[in-house]
Motif scaffolding. Structure first.
Motif, short mmCIF file in Angstrom:
data_model
loop_
_atom_site.label_atom_id
_atom_site.label_comp_id
_atom_site.label_asym_id
_atom_site.label_seq_id
_atom_site.Cartn_x
_atom_site.Cartn_y
_atom_site.Cartn_z
N LYS A 3 0.67 -1.63 0.32
CA LYS A 3 0.10 0.36 -0.06
C LYS A 3 1.23 0.70 -0.07
O LYS A 3 1.58 1.43 0.87
CB LYS A 3 -1.37 0.53 0.96
N SER A 23 0.07 4.25 -9.11
CA SER A 23 0.00 2.55 -8.23
C SER A 23 1.54 2.50 -7.96
O SER A 23 2.27 1.62 -7.64
CB SER A 23 -0.46 1.62 -8.91
N GLU A 35 2.67 -0.91 -6.01
CA GLU A 35 1.97 -1.35 -5.79
C GLU A 35 1.57 -2.96 -7.05
O GLU A 35 0.92 -3.88 -6.53
CB GLU A 35 0.56 -0.98 -5.78
N TRP A 45 -4.44 -5.92 -6.66
CA TRP A 45 -4.81 -4.43 -6.81
C TRP A 45 -5.58 -3.98 -8.18
O TRP A 45 -6.72 -3.72 -8.13
CB TRP A 45 -3.77 -3.08 -8.14
#
Length: 196
Positions: A3, A23, A35, A45
């Motif tokens: 995260k 991300s 991520e 994700w």
């Protein structure tokens, strides 16, 4: 899933293309947080963003396709935010994602819901469909009414994108804004000390 330790940037809830572009981020100290750094994290994700059903398992090449699309999106969003032309390779990458799968939702009958429209594709095309959805969102964002509000966070080293909620917004989060204000105050203090 890894995260990113920042609240979501404005616009990411509405635009999966911004969520994908963000991300990966550079944090203070130069640390990069990604991520999508493994097939498992890329799967998580997609599930988190309602682009794949729970129980999906991506392979490495699917993860790489998603990270390639992310780089194309970052190039196009950067070009939009900075007012220059995106690379032709990034345009080709997004257009390829747009056209890789049939996008029409087919008509089905469900005994509980009656007539419904749902995309029909094999699991093997799941990533291609998710990427087409993200690419469609990106195309709509950069050509739509919010296009002139796309910006990159002004607090170095943060490199996230956002849709500005008002003209004066420069930062993707309060945390980045506070860091930038602290940096400016420190610089003013140093200038004052050097001049005195």
């Amino acid at each position: 899933m890894m995260k990113i330790p920042l609240p979501p940037a404005p616009g990411t809830a509405e635009h999966p293309c911004l969520a994908l572009a963000n991300s990966i981020v550079t944090l203070p100290g130069g640390q990069r947080v990604d991520e999508l750094n493994s097939p498992e994290n890329a799967t998580a994700w997609l599930v988190k963003h309602n682009l794949a059903p729970i129980g999906t398992g991506l392979l490495r090449y699917c993860q790489l396709q998603l990270t390639d699309l992310r780089e194309h999106l970052r190039n196009v969003l950067s070009a939009q935010a900075e007012g220059h032309a995106p690379s032709s390779g990034s345009m080709d990458g997004i257009n390829q994602a747009l056209t890789a799968v049939a996008s029409a939702a087919l008509l089905h009958y469900d005994s509980n819901d009656g007539l419904i429209r749902t995309p029909s594709h094999p699991v093997s095309q799941l990533v291609a469909h998710a990427m087409a959805h993200i690419a469609e969102d990106a195309a709509a964002l950069v050509t739509g009414p919010e296009a002139d509000r796309i910006a990159r966070c002004a607090s170095a080293p943060c490199d996230r994108f956002m849709v500005r909620t008002h003209a004066r917004r420069q930062w993707c989060s309060e945390r980045c804004g506070a860091r930038q204000r602290a940096n400016r105050a420190y610089a003013r203090k140093q200038d004052t000390a050097a001049a005195g």
